[in-house]
Design a protein around this motif. Structure first.
Motif, PDB file in Angstrom:
ATOM      1  N   PRO A   1       0.843  -1.202   0.000  1.00 38.67           N
ATOM      2  CA  PRO A   1       0.000   0.000   0.000  1.00 38.67           C
ATOM      3  C   PRO A   1       0.871   1.242   0.000  1.00 38.67           C
ATOM      4  CG  PRO A   1       0.153  -0.888   2.212  1.00 38.67           C
ATOM      5  CD  PRO A   1       0.903  -1.851   1.322  1.00 38.67           C
ATOM      6  N   LEU A   2       0.265   2.376  -0.212  1.00 39.48           N
ATOM      7  CA  LEU A   2       0.983   3.637  -0.065  1.00 39.48           C
ATOM      8  C   LEU A   2       1.459   3.788   1.382  1.00 39.48           C
ATOM      9  CD1 LEU A   2      -1.383   6.037  -2.050  1.00 39.48           C
ATOM     10  CD2 LEU A   2       0.954   5.446  -2.696  1.00 39.48           C
ATOM     11  N   PRO A   3       2.523   4.537   1.598  1.00 44.02           N
ATOM     12  CA  PRO A   3       2.944   4.792   2.975  1.00 44.02           C
ATOM     13  C   PRO A   3       1.803   5.335   3.826  1.00 44.02           C
ATOM     14  CG  PRO A   3       4.596   5.586   1.427  1.00 44.02           C
ATOM     15  CD  PRO A   3       3.411   5.173   0.607  1.00 44.02           C
ATOM     16  N   VAL A   4       1.805   4.994   5.081  1.00 43.84           N
ATOM     17  CA  VAL A   4       0.726   5.376   5.996  1.00 43.84           C
ATOM     18  C   VAL A   4       0.480   6.883   5.955  1.00 43.84           C
ATOM     19  CG1 VAL A   4      -0.017   5.421   8.399  1.00 43.84           C
ATOM     20  CG2 VAL A   4       1.200   3.425   7.516  1.00 43.84           C
ATOM     21  N   GLY A   5      -0.769   7.239   5.754  1.00 52.64           N
ATOM     22  CA  GLY A   5      -1.167   8.647   5.765  1.00 52.64           C
ATOM     23  C   GLY A   5      -1.153   9.325   4.416  1.00 52.64           C
ATOM     24  N   LEU A   6      -0.484   8.705   3.429  1.00 49.22           N
ATOM     25  CA  LEU A   6      -0.360   9.373   2.131  1.00 49.22           C
ATOM     26  C   LEU A   6      -1.692   9.414   1.383  1.00 49.22           C
ATOM     27  CD1 LEU A   6       1.802  10.793   0.466  1.00 49.22           C
ATOM     28  CD2 LEU A   6       2.237   8.625  -0.719  1.00 49.22           C
ATOM     29  N   ASP A   7      -2.542   8.411   1.617  1.00 51.03           N
ATOM     30  CA  ASP A   7      -3.829   8.413   0.919  1.00 51.03           C
ATOM     31  C   ASP A   7      -4.863   9.309   1.596  1.00 51.03           C
ATOM     32  OD1 ASP A   7      -4.680   7.010   3.150  1.00 51.03           O
ATOM     33  OD2 ASP A   7      -4.980   5.115   2.099  1.00 51.03           O
ATOM     34  N   ARG A   8      -4.573   9.752   2.827  1.00 45.67           N
ATOM     35  CA  ARG A   8      -5.459  10.647   3.585  1.00 45.67           C
ATOM     36  C   ARG A   8      -6.908  10.151   3.617  1.00 45.67           C
ATOM     37  NH1 ARG A   8      -2.959  15.663   0.694  1.00 45.67           N
ATOM     38  NH2 ARG A   8      -1.624  14.023  -0.102  1.00 45.67           N
ATOM     39  N   GLY A   9      -7.045   8.850   3.823  1.00 47.03           N
ATOM     40  CA  GLY A   9      -8.374   8.274   3.938  1.00 47.03           C
ATOM     41  C   GLY A   9      -9.042   7.966   2.619  1.00 47.03           C
ATOM     42  N   TYR A  10      -8.423   8.328   1.520  1.00 44.22           N
ATOM     43  CA  TYR A  10      -8.969   8.061   0.180  1.00 44.22           C
ATOM     44  C   TYR A  10      -8.241   6.836  -0.368  1.00 44.22           C
ATOM     45  CZ  TYR A  10     -10.265   9.043  -4.727  1.00 44.22           C
ATOM     46  OH  TYR A  10     -10.754   8.961  -6.010  1.00 44.22           O
ATOM     47  N   ILE A  11      -8.758   5.653  -0.001  1.00 44.62           N
ATOM     48  CA  ILE A  11      -8.037   4.407  -0.264  1.00 44.62           C
ATOM     49  C   ILE A  11      -7.829   4.140  -1.745  1.00 44.62           C
ATOM     50  CG2 ILE A  11     -10.073   2.904  -0.311  1.00 44.62           C
ATOM     51  CD1 ILE A  11      -8.366   0.916   1.405  1.00 44.62           C
ATOM     52  N   VAL A  12      -8.664   4.747  -2.588  1.00 46.63           N
ATOM     53  CA  VAL A  12      -8.554   4.520  -4.031  1.00 46.63           C
ATOM     54  C   VAL A  12      -7.219   5.029  -4.580  1.00 46.63           C
ATOM     55  CG1 VAL A  12      -9.695   4.870  -6.260  1.00 46.63           C
ATOM     56  CG2 VAL A  12     -11.058   4.693  -4.194  1.00 46.63           C
ATOM     57  N   LEU A  13      -6.548   5.928  -3.858  1.00 47.08           N
ATOM     58  CA  LEU A  13      -5.236   6.385  -4.308  1.00 47.08           C
ATOM     59  C   LEU A  13      -4.233   5.232  -4.398  1.00 47.08           C
ATOM     60  CD1 LEU A  13      -4.515   9.818  -2.549  1.00 47.08           C
ATOM     61  CD2 LEU A  13      -5.040   9.382  -4.947  1.00 47.08           C
ATOM     62  N   ASN A  14      -4.533   4.126  -3.720  1.00 47.81           N
ATOM     63  CA  ASN A  14      -3.647   2.958  -3.808  1.00 47.81           C
ATOM     64  C   ASN A  14      -3.724   2.272  -5.170  1.00 47.81           C
ATOM     65  OD1 ASN A  14      -2.337   2.167  -1.027  1.00 47.81           O
ATOM     66  ND2 ASN A  14      -4.381   2.980  -0.568  1.00 47.81           N
ATOM     67  N   ARG A  15      -4.783   2.532  -5.922  1.00 49.56           N
ATOM     68  CA  ARG A  15      -4.976   1.820  -7.188  1.00 49.56           C
ATOM     69  C   ARG A  15      -3.852   2.073  -8.186  1.00 49.56           C
ATOM     70  NH1 ARG A  15     -10.675   2.716  -9.114  1.00 49.56           N
ATOM     71  NH2 ARG A  15     -11.113   1.111  -7.561  1.00 49.56           N
ATOM     72  N   PRO A  16      -3.532   3.330  -8.532  1.00 50.65           N
ATOM     73  CA  PRO A  16      -2.434   3.523  -9.494  1.00 50.65           C
ATOM     74  C   PRO A  16      -1.105   2.992  -8.985  1.00 50.65           C
ATOM     75  CG  PRO A  16      -3.188   5.629  -8.577  1.00 50.65           C
ATOM     76  CD  PRO A  16      -4.189   4.608  -8.188  1.00 50.65           C
ATOM     77  N   TRP A  17      -0.837   3.156  -7.704  1.00 50.30           N
ATOM     78  CA  TRP A  17       0.410   2.647  -7.123  1.00 50.30           C
ATOM     79  C   TRP A  17       0.458   1.125  -7.219  1.00 50.30           C
ATOM     80  CZ3 TRP A  17       5.152   2.558  -6.422  1.00 50.30           C
ATOM     81  CH2 TRP A  17       5.807   2.031  -5.307  1.00 50.30           C
TER      82      TRP A  17
ATOM     83  N   ARG B   1      -0.921  14.657  -6.757  1.00 52.41           N
ATOM     84  CA  ARG B   1      -0.915  16.111  -6.915  1.00 52.41           C
ATOM     85  C   ARG B   1      -2.331  16.672  -6.797  1.00 52.41           C
ATOM     86  NH1 ARG B   1       1.231  17.450 -12.376  1.00 52.41           N
ATOM     87  NH2 ARG B   1       0.754  19.570 -11.699  1.00 52.41           N
ATOM     88  N   MET B   2      -3.304  15.978  -7.388  1.00 47.58           N
ATOM     89  CA  MET B   2      -4.697  16.420  -7.271  1.00 47.58           C
ATOM     90  C   MET B   2      -5.158  16.375  -5.816  1.00 47.58           C
ATOM     91  SD  MET B   2      -6.724  14.827 -10.561  1.00 47.58           S
ATOM     92  CE  MET B   2      -6.568  15.553 -12.193  1.00 47.58           C
ATOM     93  N   LYS B   3      -4.760  15.334  -5.115  1.00 42.63           N
ATOM     94  CA  LYS B   3      -5.146  15.217  -3.706  1.00 42.63           C
ATOM     95  C   LYS B   3      -4.505  16.327  -2.875  1.00 42.63           C
ATOM     96  CE  LYS B   3      -7.437  12.987  -0.526  1.00 42.63           C
ATOM     97  NZ  LYS B   3      -8.915  12.990  -0.538  1.00 42.63           N
ATOM     98  N   ASP B   4      -3.336  16.774  -3.284  1.00 36.04           N
ATOM     99  CA  ASP B   4      -2.636  17.849  -2.565  1.00 36.04           C
ATOM    100  C   ASP B   4      -3.227  19.226  -2.859  1.00 36.04           C
ATOM    101  OD1 ASP B   4      -0.799  16.385  -1.118  1.00 36.04           O
ATOM    102  OD2 ASP B   4       0.705  16.391  -2.720  1.00 36.04           O
ATOM    103  N   ASP B   5      -4.028  19.336  -3.904  1.00 44.15           N
ATOM    104  CA  ASP B   5      -4.626  20.612  -4.279  1.00 44.15           C
ATOM    105  C   ASP B   5      -6.017  20.698  -3.658  1.00 44.15           C
ATOM    106  OD1 ASP B   5      -6.441  22.295  -6.189  1.00 44.15           O
ATOM    107  OD2 ASP B   5      -4.403  22.897  -6.712  1.00 44.15           O
ATOM    108  N   PRO B   6      -6.226  21.542  -2.661  1.00 45.39           N
ATOM    109  CA  PRO B   6      -7.500  21.561  -1.931  1.00 45.39           C
ATOM    110  C   PRO B   6      -8.725  21.775  -2.816  1.00 45.39           C
ATOM    111  CG  PRO B   6      -5.844  22.813  -0.741  1.00 45.39           C
ATOM    112  CD  PRO B   6      -5.244  22.477  -2.067  1.00 45.39           C
ATOM    113  N   GLU B   7      -8.640  22.688  -3.777  1.00 40.59           N
ATOM    114  CA  GLU B   7      -9.799  22.958  -4.624  1.00 40.59           C
ATOM    115  C   GLU B   7     -10.123  21.764  -5.519  1.00 40.59           C
ATOM    116  OE1 GLU B   7     -11.519  26.315  -7.785  1.00 40.59           O
ATOM    117  OE2 GLU B   7      -9.428  26.408  -7.117  1.00 40.59           O
ATOM    118  N   THR B   8      -9.079  21.167  -6.099  1.00 37.11           N
ATOM    119  CA  THR B   8      -9.286  19.992  -6.943  1.00 37.11           C
ATOM    120  C   THR B   8      -9.835  18.830  -6.127  1.00 37.11           C
ATOM    121  OG1 THR B   8      -7.466  20.692  -8.378  1.00 37.11           O
ATOM    122  CG2 THR B   8      -8.181  18.406  -8.560  1.00 37.11           C
ATOM    123  N   ASP B   9      -9.266  18.625  -4.954  1.00 39.24           N
ATOM    124  CA  ASP B   9      -9.714  17.539  -4.077  1.00 39.24           C
ATOM    125  C   ASP B   9     -11.189  17.708  -3.712  1.00 39.24           C
ATOM    126  OD1 ASP B   9      -9.692  15.335  -2.377  1.00 39.24           O
ATOM    127  OD2 ASP B   9      -8.865  16.459  -0.693  1.00 39.24           O
TER     128      ASP B   9
END
Length: 370
Positions: A135-151, A248-256
C-alpha cells in the motif's frame, strides 16, 4: 472492423443530423461540435456487439482500424483489491463470473489477477490468482483508499509476468454479464464514458495538471481507469504518471474538494492525455443499475449504486426502499445466499444483477467466510 466502412465516408452534415436525431446522447451537440473542431476528429462511440455504430458521436475510428478484426487478441483481467471483507466478497463474485464467461464464444479474456494492495496474504490466495503489492505509505492516501490503485498497478506491472499484450483494468464490483471481446484496436485503448467525468466543464482545474502546451482540454477523455482495455506497454508508461497526478490532485485543496471520490478517475484521464493517448469510448462496455434498465448486449454490470424500490416496483432512490440491494449494506461481511428477488416492475438489469449474485453465492464454496 464490422460495420465501420459504412461510416467511414460519412459527411460532417450526416454526423450532425445523427447527433440531433438522438436526444438521449450522453453529450449534447455543442460539446460534440466543440470537441470535433478542437481535436480535428469526428468522434464516434462504437458497438461491436452487433457490428453497428452507436448514434452517440464521441470518438472516431481511424481508417487503419476500421477494417474487420480477424485475429483474437486476449487480454489479462486485473483488478485492485484490499483484504477487507467488503472487497473480498465482491472479488469472489467477480472471479466466479469471469470463469463462467472466459471460454464462451466471443470472449477474448485471458488470465486473471487480483492485485492485493494490503501488503500481506489473505484467505483468498488459493481461490483467486493474486499478486501482493504494497500500500501507499501510511497517511499518504489521507483516507482516500482509491489512491492505492495507481500505485498498485505500477508495482504489479513491474513485478508480474503478463503473457497477454493487453490488460483489462476492472474492479471488484464488476460482473461479466456477456462474454467480453477485446474492444481496443492496436494503440487505441477502449474505455467506458462516464457522464459525471467532465473535463471541459472543469477546465480551470484540469489546466493545473494538463498545461495548454499539451493540447486542448478535449484531449482529456471523460473516463476513469476502469473499465479500460489497453496495451500493457502503454499502461506501463501511463501508470506512474497516473499515480503522480492523483497525488498532486489530492494535494490541491480545490481539486480535491471538486472531484471528491472520482479524483483518481480524473487523474487517469489526465495522465493518458499527457501521454497523447485517447480512448475508443464504448457505452456498451458497461451498464450501471438502476439507471440502465436493461442488460442487453452490454458486457459488464457495475453495481456501484444502491437499488431501492417499493413493492410496486417504483424506484425510491435516495430513500431506503421496501426492497433494496446495496453493496454498502455488506461492509462487514458477505451478503447471505439466496437474496430476495425484486418485486414485479423492477427493471430487468436489477433483476439480472440479483440473480447473478445469487448464482455466484450458491456455487462458491465456503461463501460465508470473511
Amino acid at each position: 472492423m464490422t460495420g465501420r466502412r459504412n461510416m467511414g465516408r460519412a459527411s460532417s452534415w450526416l454526423l450532425v443530423l445523427l447527433a440531433l436525431g438522438f436526444a438521449i446522447a450522453t453529450y449534447n451537440l455543442v460539446t460534440i461540435v466543440t470537441r470535433n473542431r478542437t481535436a480535428g476528429l469526428g468522434k464516434w462511440a462504437t458497438d461491436e456487439s452487433n457490428g453497428q455504430s452507436l448514434h452517440d458521436p464521441i470518438i472516431e475510428m481511424p481508417e487503419n482500424v476500421r477494417r474487420i478484426k480477424k485475429a483474437k487478441s486476449p487480454f489479462h483481467v486485473a483488478l485492485t483489491a484490499t483484504d477487507a471483507p467488503y472487497s473480498k466478497w465482491q472479488c469472489r463474485i467477480m472471479y466466479y463470473w469471469y470463469k463462467k464467461m472466459k471460454d464462451l464464444p466471443g470472449s477474448e479474456m485471458g488470465g486473471f489477477t487480483r492485485i492485493l494492495h494490503s501488503g500481506s496474504p489473505d484467505n483468498l490466495m488459493d481461490e483467486i490468482p493474486t499478486t501482493i503489492v504494497d500500500p501507499l505509505p501510511v497517511g499518504l492516501d489521507r483516507g482516500y483508499i482509491v489512491l492505492n490503485r495507481p500505485w498498485a498497478f505500477v508495482q504489479w506491472i513491474e513485478k508480474a509476468q503478463i503473457e497477454e499484450e493487453y490488460i483489462l483494468m476492472a474492479e471488484p464490483d464488476h460482473i461479466f454479464v456477456n462474454p467480453l471481446p477485446n474492444l481496443s484496436h492496436g494503440d487505441l485503448p477502449a474505455a467506458y464514458p462516464f457522464f459525471y467525468i467532465k473535463p471541459t466543464k472543469n477546465e480551470k482545474l484540469i489546466r493545473r495538471f494538463f498545461p495548454k502546451e499539451n493540447g486542448p482540454v478535449t484531449n482529456v477523455d471523460p473516463i476513469g481507469n476502469s473499465p479500460v482495455i489497453i496495451k500493457k506497454d502503454m499502461l506501463e508508461k501511463i501508470a506512474p504518471t497516473w499515480m503522480n497526478v492523483s497525488l498532486r490532485m489530492k494535494d490541491d485543496p480545490e481539486t480535491d474538494k471538486t472531484f471528491g471520490w472520482v479524483l483518481e478517475m480524473y487523474a487517469y484521464a489526465v495522465a493518458s492525455a499527457l501521454h497523447g493517448v485517447q480512448h475508443i469510448l464504448r457505452k456498451d462496455f458497461m451498464l450501471q443499475p438502476p439507471w440502465d434498465l436493461e442488460t442487453g448486449r452490454n458486457f459488464i454490470i457495475h453495481y456501484t449504486y444502491g437499488c431501492d424500490y417499493n413493492m410496486k416496483g417504483e424506484l425510491t432512490y435516495g430513500k431506503f426502499g421496501e426492497w433494496r440491494f446495496d453493496k454498502r449494506s455488506y461492509l462487514r461481511g458477505p451478503p447471505p445466499r439466496n437474496l430476495t428477488l425484486p418485486p414485479p416492475g423492477v427493471p430487468e438489469s436489477v433483476v439480472t444483477l440479483v440473480k447473478m449474485v445469487n448464482e455466484a453465492t450458491a456455487n462458491i464454496p465456503g461463501w460465508e467466510k470473511e
